[in-house]
Design an enzyme around this catalytic site. Structure first.
Site, PDB file in Angstrom:
ATOM      1  N   LYS A 188      24.923  53.091 101.886  1.00  0.00           N
ATOM      2  CA  LYS A 188      26.056  53.136 101.087  1.00  0.00           C
ATOM      3  C   LYS A 188      26.694  54.806 101.379  1.00  0.00           C
ATOM      4  O   LYS A 188      25.894  55.471 102.193  1.00  0.00           O
ATOM      5  CB  LYS A 188      25.539  53.230  99.676  1.00  0.00           C
ATOM      6  N   ARG A 216      19.173  40.323  95.167  1.00  0.00           N
ATOM      7  CA  ARG A 216      19.263  39.025  95.058  1.00  0.00           C
ATOM      8  C   ARG A 216      17.974  38.557  95.893  1.00  0.00           C
ATOM      9  O   ARG A 216      17.342  37.449  95.846  1.00  0.00           O
ATOM     10  CB  ARG A 216      20.397  38.276  95.590  1.00  0.00           C
TER      11      ARG A 216
HETATM   12  N1  BES Z   1      22.824  47.922  93.231  1.00  0.00           N
HETATM   13  C1  BES Z   1      24.082  47.678  93.913  1.00  0.00           C
HETATM   14  C2  BES Z   1      25.048  47.038  92.887  1.00  0.00           C
HETATM   15  C3  BES Z   1      25.480  48.306  91.901  1.00  0.00           C
HETATM   16  C4  BES Z   1      26.664  48.687  92.028  1.00  0.00           C
HETATM   17  C5  BES Z   1      24.783  48.661  90.826  1.00  0.00           C
HETATM   18  C6  BES Z   1      27.314  49.654  91.418  1.00  0.00           C
HETATM   19  C7  BES Z   1      25.347  49.620  90.168  1.00  0.00           C
HETATM   20  C8  BES Z   1      26.666  50.103  90.193  1.00  0.00           C
HETATM   21  C9  BES Z   1      23.755  46.396  94.633  1.00  0.00           C
HETATM   22  O1  BES Z   1      22.494  46.289  95.440  1.00  0.00           O
HETATM   23  C10 BES Z   1      24.774  46.250  95.842  1.00  0.00           C
HETATM   24  O2  BES Z   1      24.693  47.366  96.374  1.00  0.00           O
HETATM   25  N2  BES Z   1      25.561  45.179  95.966  1.00  0.00           N
HETATM   26  C11 BES Z   1      26.517  45.119  96.832  1.00  0.00           C
HETATM   27  C12 BES Z   1      26.645  43.750  97.275  1.00  0.00           C
HETATM   28  C13 BES Z   1      27.461  43.549  98.590  1.00  0.00           C
HETATM   29  C14 BES Z   1      26.931  44.335  99.853  1.00  0.00           C
HETATM   30  C15 BES Z   1      27.634  42.070  98.883  1.00  0.00           C
HETATM   31  C16 BES Z   1      27.952  45.479  96.202  1.00  0.00           C
HETATM   32  O3  BES Z   1      27.975  44.928  94.870  1.00  0.00           O
HETATM   33  O4  BES Z   1      28.479  46.115  96.894  1.00  0.00           O
HETATM   34 MN    MN Z   2      22.475  47.248  97.200  1.00  0.00          MN
END
Ligand code: BES
Ligand code: MN
Ligand code: ZN
Length: 527
Positions: free
Chosen positions: A301, A375
């Site tokens: 990230k 997931r």
């Molecule tokens: N933990 C994150 C989602 C999240 C985003 C939680 C903002 C709280 C606040 C999750 O694991 C994630 O990174 N999701 C990605 C999925 C994508 C890579 C398909 C996302 O939402 O960007």
């Molecule tokens: Mn994630």
């Protein structure tokens, strides 16, 4: 916070502060005049209270507007040291949702003044049966006095929590004691029990907030499991904790793939509420995402905002908090709480985009993005729950940024594969005062998670990201009735509100607890 119930007339009560709600009752409009007239109505039948407030009302300083606060010292005719009038907004919209906020706001306002105790007057207009006609237009419940008392206690507990643990000059500003003033005519036994239930639920929500608040160096999967175990030991729940070896032995290839890059060992937490006399079925499985830190892994990230990913275990923490309240309230229903706790880190051992993993169910998953890790751990958590005999499943997870794009920070997303199950849960939402909005899991979306070389991919791309994440989970629940709660946008309050501190919200705890109690009281039509 100690809570006690009193039937003393409010004016006769000795307290640091007497808090009385005021509602805005729309003024009668005889002459077709459309001007916005307010008619504040004090929510107490005590004449002395009405008299003490009369000047404030005459001066137009109290209108009943939502969360408007007026504070009077040495109110004449009252034994209380202070009188606080707190606005609850339009009378016709006033539900337990607003009442919780008033109690929370009163607590936060008074503890900032270093007060340690106060009394809250339950709104007199809630006396008697709930009015079904007026209820039907409300999104949230407005029950009788019992509902009022429970909501006041829940809201007060939530308001009493502050997350600034690590400030060396942290002020221990807390309300220690709250008195709830209710009419003598109400059923005192019922109110007493409503007060105790509200306390258990409010405490459980704060327990969850406490877990979520901890930074990832102080809340590793191991520590989360220890905290869960301690809670289970204290409340009499059965608890099993498994580490990496067992996770591999169970062939939880999806769960393990997330953990493999981290130096912190994963934990599979299993908490069981199995009351002796409970029916064999249903068995409700509560499965939580417990990522104690989500760096994204190799699909790392951006640095901006990454610190927030300590709250990626909020779904798991909600399940632990809910199990705590369930253990104390003892509903006659089998419930198994499962938390998949792991870090998601990049390293030489971490999984890489393009890798293929085999989940416990046997499904093969092509990893497109290592940041879609929630997931993966839930896939195995849900499958395992079915193996343990769960006939119904609910998962909670901070799963997707896409859900935050869709619903912002007001509603959680809710997904369902079974109408009856969904309908029952939405009744519990009305009681709990938590906001969740339904999103689809139509078969047409299934194409978006097709893989060239495996059964499915772990990322469906840009569009409909919250839905494709839910579609992924759906692959692992089979025909078991299932609800998925995406709490990414609502697990963390980005700002201070008058009734709740900035920080972890403890979302989903109250709804899950209400739902379990409802299921225990009235079984589902089909098991
Ligand atoms: N933990 C994150 C989602 C999240 C985003 C939680 C903002 C709280 C606040 C999750 O694991 C994630 O990174 N999701 C990605 C999925 C994508 C890579 C398909 C996302 O939402 O960007
Ligand atoms: Mn994630
Ligand atoms: Zn995550």
């Amino acid at each position: 916070m100690k809570t006690t119930l009193h039937t003393t007339p409010p004016s006769q009560l000795e307290t640091e502060c007497l808090v009385v709600p005021v509602l805005d009752v729309a003024a009668e409009n005889n002459n077709g005049d459309k001007s916005d007239k307010h008619k504040p109505q004090i929510q107490s039948d005590d004449k002395a209270v009405l008299e003490a407030a009369a000047d404030l009302i005459a001066a137009g300083e109290v209108t009943g507007k939502m969360l408007e606060i007026a504070l009077l010292h040495k109110p004449s005719g009252l034994k209380a040291k202070r009188l606080m009038l707190i606005g609850g907004g339009k009378a016709k919209n006033f539900s337990s949702y607003e009442l919780r906020k008033l109690a929370g706001a009163a607590v936060r306002n008074l503890k900032a003044k270093d007060l340690k105790s106060f009394a809250f007057v339950a709104p007199s207009s809630w006396m008697g049966q709930a009015d079904p006609a007026s209820q039907s237009t409300l999104a949230f419940q407005r029950g009788g006095m019992g509902d009022a008392v429970k909501s006041i206690v829940e809201g007060a507990f939530v308001g009493n929590f502050d997350p600034d643990y690590y400030k060396s000059d942290r002020k221990e500003q807390k309300i220690d004691e709250m008195v709830i003033v209710a009419p003598a005519a109400a059923n005192q036994k019922a109110l007493q029990s409503a007060m105790e239930q509200g306390g258990i639920i409010g405490e459980a929500q704060n327990f969850t907030r406490d877990l979520v608040n901890e930074p990832s160096n102080r809340m590793t999967p191991t520590i989360l499991a220890e905290r869960a175990k301690k809670m289970c030991d204290e409340t009499g729940l059965k608890c099993e904790i498994y580490g990496g070896d067992k996770i591999k032995e169970l062939k939880m290839g999806a769960f393990w793939s997330v953990s493999q890059g981290s130096d912190e060992e994963p934990r599979l937490i299993v908490m069981r509420h199995e009351p002796a006399g409970a029916p064999e079925k249903p068995v409700l499985g509560l499965v939580g995402k417990g990522i104690t830190f989500d760096s994204g892994g190799i699909s790392i990230k951006p640095a901006d905002g990454m610190e927030k990913m300590k709250y990626d275990m909020a779904g798991g923490a909600a399940m632990i908090g809910a199990m705590r309240a369930i253990a104390q309230l003892k509903p006659n229903l089998r419930v198994i709480g499962i938390v998949c706790a792991s870090e998601n880190m990049p390293s030489g051992k971490a999984q890489k985009p393009g890798d293929v993993q085999i989940a416990m169910s046997g499904k093969s998953i092509e990893i497109i993005n290592t940041d879609a890790e929630g997931r993966l751990v839930l896939a195995d958590g849900l499958h395992y729950a079915r193996q343990l005999g769960c006939t119904h499943l609910i998962d909670a997870a901070t799963l997707t940024g896409a859900c935050v794009v869709a619903l912002g920070m007001v509603n959680a997303g809710i997904f369902a594969n079974d109408e009856d199950f969904y309908e029952r849960f939405s009744k519990s939402l009305q009681k709990s005062g938590e906001k969740m909005w339904r999103l689809p899991v139509d078969e047409e979306y299934r194409d978006m998670i097709k893989s060239n070389i495996a059964d499915i991919v772990n990322s469906g791309g840009r569009w409909g990201g919250a839905v494709t994440a839910a579609m992924f989970l759906k692959e692992f629940v089979g025909d078991t009735p299932w609800l998925h709660l995406d709490i990414a946008g609502v697990a963390w309050m980005e700002e201070n509100k008058p009734w709740i501190a900035k920080g972890p919200s403890g979302i989903a705890v109250r709804s899950l607890v209400e739902f379990v109690r409802d299921l225990a009281a009235a079984p589902l039509s089909k098991n």
